[in-house]
Every structure is written in C-alpha cells, then in structure tokens.
Write a protein that holds these residues in place. Structure first.
Motif, PDB file in Angstrom:
ATOM      1  N   ILE A  28      37.355 189.687  48.954  1.00 48.35           N
ATOM      2  CA  ILE A  28      36.032 189.439  48.385  1.00 48.35           C
ATOM      3  C   ILE A  28      35.606 190.695  47.643  1.00 48.35           C
ATOM      4  O   ILE A  28      35.407 191.760  48.246  1.00 48.35           O
ATOM      5  N   PHE A  29      35.470 190.595  46.324  1.00 49.18           N
ATOM      6  CA  PHE A  29      35.079 191.744  45.497  1.00 49.18           C
ATOM      7  C   PHE A  29      33.557 191.815  45.402  1.00 49.18           C
ATOM      8  O   PHE A  29      32.905 190.816  45.083  1.00 49.18           O
ATOM      9  N   LEU A  30      33.031 192.990  45.644  1.00 46.17           N
ATOM     10  CA  LEU A  30      31.587 193.185  45.532  1.00 46.17           C
ATOM     11  C   LEU A  30      31.231 193.633  44.122  1.00 46.17           C
ATOM     12  O   LEU A  30      32.012 194.301  43.453  1.00 46.17           O
ATOM     13  N   GLY A  31      30.038 193.282  43.685  1.00 43.44           N
ATOM     14  CA  GLY A  31      29.587 193.638  42.352  1.00 43.44           C
ATOM     15  C   GLY A  31      29.307 195.129  42.227  1.00 43.44           C
ATOM     16  O   GLY A  31      29.039 195.816  43.219  1.00 43.44           O
ATOM     17  N   PRO A  32      29.358 195.659  40.996  1.00 48.94           N
ATOM     18  CA  PRO A  32      29.171 197.097  40.794  1.00 48.94           C
ATOM     19  C   PRO A  32      27.783 197.601  41.184  1.00 48.94           C
ATOM     20  O   PRO A  32      27.611 198.784  41.469  1.00 48.94           O
TER      21      PRO A  32
ATOM     22  N   THR B   2      23.900 196.865  46.636  1.00 51.03           N
ATOM     23  CA  THR B   2      23.248 197.924  47.402  1.00 51.03           C
ATOM     24  C   THR B   2      23.851 198.050  48.794  1.00 51.03           C
ATOM     25  O   THR B   2      24.524 197.134  49.278  1.00 51.03           O
ATOM     26  N   ALA B   3      23.592 199.184  49.434  1.00 49.67           N
ATOM     27  CA  ALA B   3      24.080 199.403  50.794  1.00 49.67           C
ATOM     28  C   ALA B   3      23.491 198.356  51.746  1.00 49.67           C
ATOM     29  O   ALA B   3      24.178 197.867  52.651  1.00 49.67           O
ATOM     30  N   GLU B   4      22.233 198.015  51.522  1.00 53.36           N
ATOM     31  CA  GLU B   4      21.588 197.017  52.372  1.00 53.36           C
ATOM     32  C   GLU B   4      22.274 195.658  52.221  1.00 53.36           C
ATOM     33  O   GLU B   4      22.527 194.964  53.213  1.00 53.36           O
ATOM     34  N   ARG B   5      22.587 195.296  50.983  1.00 53.04           N
ATOM     35  CA  ARG B   5      23.231 194.011  50.754  1.00 53.04           C
ATOM     36  C   ARG B   5      24.644 193.995  51.340  1.00 53.04           C
ATOM     37  O   ARG B   5      25.088 192.994  51.900  1.00 53.04           O
ATOM     38  N   LYS B   6      25.366 195.107  51.235  1.00 52.93           N
ATOM     39  CA  LYS B   6      26.705 195.193  51.834  1.00 52.93           C
ATOM     40  C   LYS B   6      26.641 194.981  53.339  1.00 52.93           C
ATOM     41  O   LYS B   6      27.487 194.290  53.917  1.00 52.93           O
ATOM     42  N   ALA B   7      25.635 195.576  53.969  1.00 51.57           N
ATOM     43  CA  ALA B   7      25.475 195.425  55.413  1.00 51.57           C
ATOM     44  C   ALA B   7      25.181 193.967  55.773  1.00 51.57           C
ATOM     45  O   ALA B   7      25.697 193.449  56.778  1.00 51.57           O
ATOM     46  N   GLU B   8      24.382 193.300  54.957  1.00 49.57           N
ATOM     47  CA  GLU B   8      24.068 191.897  55.207  1.00 49.57           C
ATOM     48  C   GLU B   8      25.322 191.031  55.082  1.00 49.57           C
ATOM     49  O   GLU B   8      25.557 190.140  55.915  1.00 49.57           O
ATOM     50  N   LEU B   9      26.103 191.296  54.053  1.00 50.98           N
ATOM     51  CA  LEU B   9      27.328 190.517  53.858  1.00 50.98           C
ATOM     52  C   LEU B   9      28.326 190.759  54.980  1.00 50.98           C
ATOM     53  O   LEU B   9      28.987 189.823  55.455  1.00 50.98           O
TER      54      LEU B   9
ATOM     55  N   MET C 290      26.777 183.742  46.800  1.00 48.64           N
ATOM     56  CA  MET C 290      25.901 184.764  47.369  1.00 48.64           C
ATOM     57  C   MET C 290      25.710 185.957  46.436  1.00 48.64           C
ATOM     58  O   MET C 290      26.641 186.374  45.750  1.00 48.64           O
ATOM     59  N   ASP C 291      24.517 186.492  46.444  1.00 46.37           N
ATOM     60  CA  ASP C 291      24.200 187.663  45.642  1.00 46.37           C
ATOM     61  C   ASP C 291      25.044 188.861  46.095  1.00 46.37           C
ATOM     62  O   ASP C 291      25.219 189.080  47.296  1.00 46.37           O
ATOM     63  N   GLY C 292      25.559 189.609  45.134  1.00 48.20           N
ATOM     64  CA  GLY C 292      26.337 190.811  45.443  1.00 48.20           C
ATOM     65  C   GLY C 292      27.839 190.581  45.465  1.00 48.20           C
ATOM     66  O   GLY C 292      28.601 191.546  45.522  1.00 48.20           O
ATOM     67  N   ILE C 293      28.276 189.321  45.410  1.00 53.06           N
ATOM     68  CA  ILE C 293      29.704 189.015  45.406  1.00 53.06           C
ATOM     69  C   ILE C 293      30.138 188.635  43.991  1.00 53.06           C
ATOM     70  O   ILE C 293      29.526 187.781  43.346  1.00 53.06           O
ATOM     71  N   GLU C 294      31.178 189.298  43.528  1.00 52.85           N
ATOM     72  CA  GLU C 294      31.625 189.166  42.148  1.00 52.85           C
ATOM     73  C   GLU C 294      32.797 188.202  41.978  1.00 52.85           C
ATOM     74  O   GLU C 294      32.859 187.458  41.003  1.00 52.85           O
ATOM     75  N   TRP C 295      33.739 188.245  42.929  1.00 55.47           N
ATOM     76  CA  TRP C 295      35.003 187.512  42.737  1.00 55.47           C
ATOM     77  C   TRP C 295      35.663 187.319  44.090  1.00 55.47           C
ATOM     78  O   TRP C 295      35.544 188.173  44.969  1.00 55.47           O
ATOM     79  N   ILE C 296      36.357 186.212  44.272  1.00 56.92           N
ATOM     80  CA  ILE C 296      37.028 185.933  45.538  1.00 56.92           C
ATOM     81  C   ILE C 296      38.447 185.441  45.250  1.00 56.92           C
ATOM     82  O   ILE C 296      38.642 184.572  44.394  1.00 56.92           O
TER      83      ILE C 296
END
Length: 206
Positions: A103-107, A110-117, A185-191
């Motif tokens: 799961i690739f995260l977007g550029p 945020t740190a908060e969003r990464k923690a949520e994911l 989901m917000d923050g995810i770029e590619w799977i």
C-alpha cells in the motif's frame, strides 16, 4: 542468423535430414532464444521486469477512457516501478486472490493519518501481518537492490520514494474487498497485490 541460431539450426537439420527446414528453423530460433535468455542472468531479468512495468503503466494511462489522465497522480508510478517481486512471488500484480500487498502512501500524507491507517490495518481481520517502511528505509533497500546500477541509484533521492505498508493477507480470497476499501481512503495513493509462497517477505517485494 546469429551464431547461436546457426548452430542450433545446423544441429537440428543434421539430426533429422528429412525434416522440414522451416520447422527446423523455428525450433532453432526458440532454442537460441532460450540460450540467450539464460545467459543474461538475474540482473538483466530484473531490469527487464521494470521496463515491462513502465510500459504497462504508460499503456494504462494512455488507454484510460476519455483520455482524462492516470487514476493516480504521476508521483505514485515511478516508485512503484522500483519494486521488484521477491523470488518466491509472481512478478505480475493481480486484481484478486493476492497473498501479499503493498500500500503506497501519498506524498502529502500526515503523521496523524499514517497512524490512523496503521491502526485500521492492525485491527482489520483480513490482515494477517503488516509492516511499515519509511522513505529512508525504502531508499536503503533500493540502494542495495540496485547496487550494480549506480547511475540509476544516483538519479533517485529518498524523498522520491514512497512510504508504504506491506501486508500479508489472512485469506487471499479477501484481497479484492480489502483493495476496494483502502483504495478509497484518504492518504493512500496506490495498491499492488501479488501471489507469493509462505516464505516470502511480507508484501511480496524486495
């Protein structure tokens, strides 16, 4: 006809003088191609896989209905092309029944969003295992993987590599639903999903 093909053709004809020359030529070409592929070695095969993936991405973008551009921002594509499937995994990605997922995260995540994911993945019953890889770790892996191509390595910086979650599915039959849910989901770029054996690294890539 190069030396390898000439040799294979002559050998085939000598073995069966009554055979059709056209069929013998085709057999010689196939055998000569096999010999050349074997001699190229693992490194060349890896580079070829990357080039095929590049071509596939370009084709997918060009053929998208309406010509409205890629389904993901272009930044997601180049880092994805730098991944190489582990030896115990299929090189091609799949749309369903994957055992391992990247799961690739977007550029701009945020740190908060990464923690949520990460929390969502940890609590997801479809996920058997999950690992996080930051940009610096990704670059170190990338640098070692392509150590025999210094020009390629020097053309990339850590900030150009994505942060990723590497996932091992609990049941491969549930990959399609997981992919559909997380892609929105917000923050995810590619799977990407792959089919691997149990001894593969989580995520199925080096």
């Amino acid at each position: 006809m190069d030396a390898n093909l000439r040799e294979q053709f002559d050998r085939a004809v000598d073995d069966d003088p009554g055979a059709d020359p056209g069929e013998m030529a085709l057999a010689a070409i196939a055998e000569g191609g096999r010999i050349r592929r074997r001699r190229r070695g693992i490194a060349a095969a890896t580079v070829a896989a990357v080039l095929v993936l590049v071509a596939g991405v370009v084709t997918a973008v060009n053929l998208r209905p309406g010509g409205s551009g890629p389904v993901s921002p272009p930044e997601a594509f180049a880092p994805a092309m730098m991944l190489v499937a582990a030896p115990s995994c299929a090189s091609k990605t799949v749309e369903k029944n994957a055992t391992d997922v990247v799961i690739f995260l977007g550029p701009a995540v945020t740190a908060e969003r990464k923690a949520e994911l990460r929390s969502k993945l940890d609590d997801d019953p479809r996920v058997g295992a999950v690992l996080y890889e930051g940009r610096e770790d990704a670059y170190e892996r990338f640098r070692k993987l392509w150590s025999d191509s210094p020009d390629f390595v020097s053309s990339v910086s850590p900030k150009e590599l994505p942060e990723t979650f590497r996932v091992r599915m609990e049941k491969r039959s549930r990959y399609a639903s997981l992919r559909a849910d997380y892609a929105a989901m917000d923050g995810i770029e590619w799977i990407e999903g792959r089919v691997c054996t149990a001894d593969a690294p989580v995520g199925g890539v080096w």
